[in-house]
Design an enzyme around this catalytic site. Structure first.
Site: not given
Ligand code: XMP
Length: 513
Positions: A55, A82-83, A172, A174, A229-230, A232, A369
């Site tokens: 954050g 981190c934070y 981080h 990620e 995509v969504d 469909s 997604k």
């Protein structure tokens, strides 16, 4: 759906969705919740672990975001990033201060050394690059914690109280710049939280189909299929669940790319559903005649779309459920911050007011997604649909600058097809997130054969981005741009000049209108 759940507690960091995606890539279901979520609600989710995010604040600042201190007494493992790491340290008796200039303050790629006896780092290399971005420093680590990673500037890059299952990392894990970051997260999930890895798209598909059947019973279901995509994947899932009780209305506004309408229709032929394709090109073009202002175009297309959809719904009679392709990034309520509206995006979000139905079904509400794409594959949708790049609701109308006419749309469709074809031939699709052609409203003089031409300038646009909020222009190799340019001016009448857009977002936007 009962999956083991990890809660990513959001303290306003910029990579929070990325953390959640990493957890899910490891086969564990997780949800992002704002740090203000009451503890009773968090407890009711029965989490097997918490991850506190980064954050922008300093934990020692008077109004900094805080967690309910009771969270440390739930007996549930916590990983602070981190934070989140500093918050953990401060709450458990440590001390966090601003790092002195040039000392333990770290930004960017940092050589880091790990204690591989710690459960977080078991089985991983003892040395590697981590991505740091912190100006604060843990001056005192809380009692009961051990230091389990360090860098040249910082003795406590990672801390652990293995008895209680509390871990903190200053870096981080990620982001891609951190080596073995996802492996560390996997270790936290499996070695510390005892995850079973029960989140797979195959399971998700089966469970979702069962639930849709139970909910819908014998009712009628309606879905607006855009070809994206969504919608469909949502359509394919509901088709698999309830077959002919589903009506998909596909409004072909004539503003699609080359062959797109037929491709969408073909993809749904294997299901026995009611598929209605409304060919409304003329209706849209007549409404758009003489209109050149981008926001007016968007409004006209949005309204016309709703009117056509509404008329189709009336033909069906009573509709019990409306399906929408909402996905998880639209649902996440961020821990901090909000955004300004630059363009009024046309989505089917306005529909519920116009159609009488009992309930909305959002079968992708929990999915990112990449998970939606995976689910599409599980449902055997063709790869060109599953991997389709984002395409705006108003379609090519906002890629023809100025007034939209059939002639201009056809020119653009051909040019756009050649651009996409050459990118595919050069195997460059994965290096860019959205790429397309724009027909500018500018004409210039050229020479072809022995004659003078006075024709359109076409712009090529390609961006690389993770969130579409910011984007960089893609460095397409010159020889590929050259091939695209030569082919388009030779094969597409009325284009005699090609330019490549080299602005990032901001200050430009991705689309030109
Ligand atoms: P901009 O141009 O705002 O685009 O940088 C960001 C992303 O949004 C898409 N976009 C739209 N999508 N209706 C949509 O459904 C719209 O009116 C619209 N305008 C832009 C754009 O293609 C990009 O992915």
């Amino acid at each position: 759906m009962s999956h083991q759940t990890v809660i990513v507690l959001d303290f306003g960091g910029q990579y929070n969705q990325l953390i959640a995606r990493r957890v899910r890539e490891c086969g564990v279901y997780c949800e992002v919740k704002p740090y203000t979520t009451p503890l009773t609600d968090l407890r009711a989710m029965n989490p097997i672990g918490f991850i506190f995010t980064g954050g922008p604040n300093s934990v020692y600042a008077p109004s900094s975001p805080q967690a309910d201190p009771e969270i440390f007494r739930l007996g549930v493992p916590i990983l602070g990033i981190c934070y989140g790491c500093q918050l953990l340290a401060q709450n458990l008796g440590g001390k966090v201060t601003a790092a002195a200039e040039n000392s333990a303050r770290e930004y960017g790629k940092t050589e880091t050394f790990f204690d591989t006896a710690c459960k977080l780092f078991q089985g991983l290399p003892a040395q590697g690059i981590t991505w740091m971005s912190h100006g604060d420093y843990m001056e005192k680590v809380p009692d009961g914690f051990q230091l389990c990673a360090h860098s040249a500037a910082c003795p406590n890059v990672a801390i652990a109280d293995e008895k209680r299952g509390f871990y903190g990392v200053q870096y981080h894990p990620e982001v891609n710049h951190t080596e073995h970051g996802t492996d560390m997260i996997r270790n936290f999930l499996y070695n510390v939280c005892g995850a079973a890895g029960d989140w797979t798209m195959g399971d998700y598909k089966e469970t979702a189909i069962r639930q849709i059947r139970e909910k819908v019973g014998g009712g009628r279901v309606l879905l607006a299929l855009s070809g994206g995509v969504d919608s469909s994947v949502a359509a394919a899932l509901v088709a698999e669940a309830v077959g002919r009780q589903l009506t998909c209305v596909f409004v072909d506004h004539g503003l699609m790319r080359l062959n797109e309408g037929d491709e969408v229709e073909a993809a749904f032929q294997k299901w026995d559903i009611q598929f209605v394709r409304v060919n409304a090109e003329e209706r849209f073009l007549s409404k758009l005649a003489g209109v050149s202002e981008p926001e007016r175009k968007r409004k006209i297309i949005g309204e016309e779309f709703i009117r056509i959809f509404e008329a189709e719904a009336k033909k069906i009679g009573q509709v019990d459920y409306l399906v929408q392709g909402t996905i998880y990034p639209d649902v996440i309520e961020s821990g901090a911050g909000d955004a300004a509206v630059i363009k009024s995006h046309h989505n089917v979000g306005g529909l519920p007011d116009y159609i009488d139905f009992k309930e909305i079904i959002e079968p992708l509400r929990l999915l990112f997604k990449d998970e939606v794409r995976q689910l599409g594959r599980e449902l055997d949708l063709p790869e060109y649909l599953v991997m389709r790049q984002p395409f705006p609701g108003p379609g090519l109308a906002i890629r023809v600058i100025g007034e939209v006419t059939k002639e201009k749309l056809d020119i653009l469709r051909q040019a756009d097809f050649i651009f996409r074809d050459e990118i595919a031939c050069a195997n460059l699709e994965e290096t860019m997130n959205q790429y397309f052609a724009v027909l500018t409203n500018m004409r210039s003089v050229g020479v072809m054969g022995d004659g003078r031409t006075y024709d359109y300038t076409l712009a090529l646009r390609s961006v690389t981005t993770s969130d579409f909020m910011t984007a960089d222009w893609t460095r397409i190799p010159y020889e590929v741009l050259d091939r695209v340019s030569v082919r388009i001016v030779n094969e597409v009448p009325h284009i005699n000049r090609i330019v490549y857009d080299i602005t990032s977002k901001p200050p430009a936007t991705i689309e030109w209108e």
